[in-house]
Design a protein around this motif. Structure first.
Motif, PDB file in Angstrom:
ATOM      1  N   PRO A 103      -2.189  -3.178 -10.001  1.00  0.00           N
ATOM      2  CA  PRO A 103      -3.513  -4.642 -10.440  1.00  0.00           C
ATOM      3  C   PRO A 103      -3.700  -6.124 -10.818  1.00  0.00           C
ATOM      4  CG  PRO A 103      -3.263  -2.899 -12.334  1.00  0.00           C
ATOM      5  CD  PRO A 103      -1.797  -2.837 -11.348  1.00  0.00           C
ATOM      6  N   GLY A 104      -4.324  -6.682 -10.085  1.00  0.00           N
ATOM      7  CA  GLY A 104      -4.215  -8.023  -9.507  1.00  0.00           C
ATOM      8  C   GLY A 104      -4.433  -8.377  -8.583  1.00  0.00           C
ATOM      9  N   GLY A 105      -3.452  -7.699  -7.291  1.00  0.00           N
ATOM     10  CA  GLY A 105      -3.239  -7.482  -6.420  1.00  0.00           C
ATOM     11  C   GLY A 105      -3.840  -7.583  -4.941  1.00  0.00           C
ATOM     12  N   SER A 106      -3.914  -7.988  -4.016  1.00  0.00           N
ATOM     13  CA  SER A 106      -4.699  -7.673  -3.005  1.00  0.00           C
ATOM     14  C   SER A 106      -4.714  -6.755  -1.575  1.00  0.00           C
ATOM     15  CB  SER A 106      -4.623  -8.670  -2.368  1.00  0.00           C
ATOM     16  OG  SER A 106      -4.968  -9.802  -3.120  1.00  0.00           O
ATOM     17  N   LEU A 107      -4.967  -6.748  -0.836  1.00  0.00           N
ATOM     18  CA  LEU A 107      -4.828  -5.761   0.060  1.00  0.00           C
ATOM     19  C   LEU A 107      -6.113  -6.249   1.087  1.00  0.00           C
ATOM     20  CD1 LEU A 107      -4.468  -2.078  -0.874  1.00  0.00           C
ATOM     21  CD2 LEU A 107      -2.897  -3.182   0.256  1.00  0.00           C
ATOM     22  N   ARG A 108      -5.194  -6.109   2.339  1.00  0.00           N
ATOM     23  CA  ARG A 108      -6.530  -6.439   3.682  1.00  0.00           C
ATOM     24  C   ARG A 108      -7.030  -5.101   4.304  1.00  0.00           C
ATOM     25  NH1 ARG A 108      -5.931 -10.213   9.121  1.00  0.00           N
ATOM     26  NH2 ARG A 108      -8.908 -10.457   9.165  1.00  0.00           N
ATOM     27  N   LEU A 109      -7.655  -4.471   4.296  1.00  0.00           N
ATOM     28  CA  LEU A 109      -7.837  -3.240   5.236  1.00  0.00           C
ATOM     29  C   LEU A 109      -8.403  -3.835   6.554  1.00  0.00           C
ATOM     30  CD1 LEU A 109     -10.054  -1.226   2.586  1.00  0.00           C
ATOM     31  CD2 LEU A 109      -7.538  -1.313   2.625  1.00  0.00           C
ATOM     32  N   SER A 110      -8.503  -2.946   7.935  1.00  0.00           N
ATOM     33  CA  SER A 110      -8.369  -3.074   8.809  1.00  0.00           C
ATOM     34  C   SER A 110      -9.385  -1.938   9.872  1.00  0.00           C
ATOM     35  CB  SER A 110      -7.538  -3.592   9.891  1.00  0.00           C
ATOM     36  OG  SER A 110      -7.121  -4.385   9.607  1.00  0.00           O
ATOM     37  N   CYS A 111     -10.296  -2.160   9.970  1.00  0.00           N
ATOM     38  CA  CYS A 111     -11.649  -1.192  10.793  1.00  0.00           C
ATOM     39  C   CYS A 111     -11.424  -1.844  12.366  1.00  0.00           C
ATOM     40  CB  CYS A 111     -12.747  -1.055  10.168  1.00  0.00           C
ATOM     41  SG  CYS A 111     -13.366   0.477  10.986  1.00  0.00           S
ATOM     42  N   ALA A 112     -10.400  -0.624  13.131  1.00  0.00           N
ATOM     43  CA  ALA A 112     -10.518  -0.718  14.569  1.00  0.00           C
ATOM     44  C   ALA A 112     -11.753  -0.032  15.449  1.00  0.00           C
ATOM     45  CB  ALA A 112      -9.395  -0.315  14.989  1.00  0.00           C
ATOM     46  N   ALA A 113     -12.603  -0.150  16.486  1.00  0.00           N
ATOM     47  CA  ALA A 113     -13.912   0.262  16.393  1.00  0.00           C
ATOM     48  C   ALA A 113     -13.345   0.022  18.489  1.00  0.00           C
ATOM     49  CB  ALA A 113     -15.022  -0.568  16.339  1.00  0.00           C
ATOM     50  N   SER A 114     -13.803   1.335  18.661  1.00  0.00           N
ATOM     51  CA  SER A 114     -14.860   1.130  20.466  1.00  0.00           C
ATOM     52  C   SER A 114     -15.354   2.717  20.764  1.00  0.00           C
ATOM     53  CB  SER A 114     -12.852   2.055  21.024  1.00  0.00           C
ATOM     54  OG  SER A 114     -12.560   3.343  20.114  1.00  0.00           O
ATOM     55  N   GLY A 115     -15.845   2.485  22.023  1.00  0.00           N
ATOM     56  CA  GLY A 115     -16.963   3.333  22.300  1.00  0.00           C
ATOM     57  C   GLY A 115     -18.159   3.081  22.286  1.00  0.00           C
ATOM     58  N   PHE A 116     -18.360   2.087  21.774  1.00  0.00           N
ATOM     59  CA  PHE A 116     -19.539   1.049  21.752  1.00  0.00           C
ATOM     60  C   PHE A 116     -20.321   0.000  21.743  1.00  0.00           C
ATOM     61  CE2 PHE A 116     -19.734  -0.345  16.760  1.00  0.00           C
ATOM     62  CZ  PHE A 116     -18.438   0.886  16.364  1.00  0.00           C
ATOM     63  N   THR A 117     -20.557  -0.451  21.817  1.00  0.00           N
ATOM     64  CA  THR A 117     -20.715  -1.857  21.402  1.00  0.00           C
ATOM     65  C   THR A 117     -21.406  -2.551  20.029  1.00  0.00           C
ATOM     66  OG1 THR A 117     -22.604  -1.964  23.641  1.00  0.00           O
ATOM     67  CG2 THR A 117     -22.460  -3.809  22.482  1.00  0.00           C
ATOM     68  N   PHE A 118     -19.397  -2.935  19.920  1.00  0.00           N
ATOM     69  CA  PHE A 118     -19.457  -3.541  18.377  1.00  0.00           C
ATOM     70  C   PHE A 118     -19.693  -4.729  18.306  1.00  0.00           C
ATOM     71  CE2 PHE A 118     -16.733  -3.190  14.648  1.00  0.00           C
ATOM     72  CZ  PHE A 118     -15.995  -4.944  15.010  1.00  0.00           C
ATOM     73  N   MET A 139      -9.968  -7.411  -0.217  1.00  0.00           N
ATOM     74  CA  MET A 139      -9.731  -7.067  -2.213  1.00  0.00           C
ATOM     75  C   MET A 139      -8.685  -7.657  -2.504  1.00  0.00           C
ATOM     76  SD  MET A 139     -10.550  -3.382  -0.946  1.00  0.00           S
ATOM     77  CE  MET A 139      -8.026  -3.058  -0.236  1.00  0.00           C
ATOM     78  N   ASN A 140      -9.309  -9.088  -3.105  1.00  0.00           N
ATOM     79  CA  ASN A 140      -8.643  -9.227  -3.671  1.00  0.00           C
ATOM     80  C   ASN A 140      -8.282  -9.129  -5.354  1.00  0.00           C
ATOM     81  OD1 ASN A 140      -7.592 -11.338  -1.666  1.00  0.00           O
ATOM     82  ND2 ASN A 140      -9.423 -12.102  -2.132  1.00  0.00           N
ATOM     83  N   SER A 141      -8.018  -9.171  -6.651  1.00  0.00           N
ATOM     84  CA  SER A 141      -7.992  -8.627  -8.209  1.00  0.00           C
ATOM     85  C   SER A 141      -8.898  -7.639  -8.340  1.00  0.00           C
ATOM     86  CB  SER A 141      -9.195  -9.970  -8.894  1.00  0.00           C
ATOM     87  OG  SER A 141      -9.492 -11.629  -8.086  1.00  0.00           O
ATOM     88  N   LEU A 142      -7.293  -6.824  -7.442  1.00  0.00           N
ATOM     89  CA  LEU A 142      -8.251  -5.061  -7.181  1.00  0.00           C
ATOM     90  C   LEU A 142      -8.040  -4.140  -8.574  1.00  0.00           C
ATOM     91  CD1 LEU A 142      -6.402  -4.335  -4.113  1.00  0.00           C
ATOM     92  CD2 LEU A 142      -8.912  -3.975  -4.545  1.00  0.00           C
ATOM     93  N   LYS A 143      -8.681  -3.753  -9.006  1.00  0.00           N
ATOM     94  CA  LYS A 143      -8.385  -3.037 -10.745  1.00  0.00           C
ATOM     95  C   LYS A 143      -8.488  -1.737  -9.807  1.00  0.00           C
ATOM     96  CE  LYS A 143     -12.347  -5.792 -11.720  1.00  0.00           C
ATOM     97  NZ  LYS A 143     -13.738  -5.769 -12.429  1.00  0.00           N
TER      98      LYS A 143
END
Length: 120
Positions: free
Chosen positions: A14-29, A83-87
């Motif tokens: 709790p209180g920590g951070s994460l960064r999520l990523s999403c890689a996209a392909s197959g369409f005009t992003f 994502m910051n200040s995670l709960k």
């Protein structure tokens, strides 16, 4: 074909951070808004954040506003969720989604999800 691949989840205190990523392909992003959703155990999937195609317009669920930031890199076909200040209540599987229109039809495409667990 359309592919969305999320990464970056994990276990954080709790209180920590994460960064999520999403890689996209197959369409005009660069022409499509992107959205992050999440689904906690026993709950319905809920919208977390949305970003317009150019990245200037963003919207957030009230539960994450001020703590999460959505962004995108159209040169890399990537969308991110900082994502910051995670709960503990942020614990969920996080998905990215795109809605593509072909003629009169709209189709939803989802990634496989990435697990985020917030626990001490």
């Amino acid at each position: 074909q359309v592919q969305l691949v999320e990464s970056g989840g994990g276990l954080v205190q709790p209180g920590g951070s994460l960064r999520l990523s999403c890689a996209a392909s197959g369409f005009t992003f660069s022409r499509n808004p992107m959205t992050w959703y999440r689904q906690a155990p026993g709950k319905e999937r809920e919208l977390v954040a949305r970003i317009g195609s150019a990245g200037f317009i963003t919207n957030y669920a009230s539960s994450v506003k001020g703590r999460f930031t959505i962004s995108r890199d159209n040169a890399k076909n990537m969308v991110y969720l900082q994502m910051n200040s995670l709960k503990p209540e942020d614990t969920a599987v996080y998905y990215c989604k795109v809605v593509l229109t072909t003629g009169w039809a709209q189709s939803d495409y989802w990634g496989q999800g990435t697990q985020v667990t917030v626990s001490s």
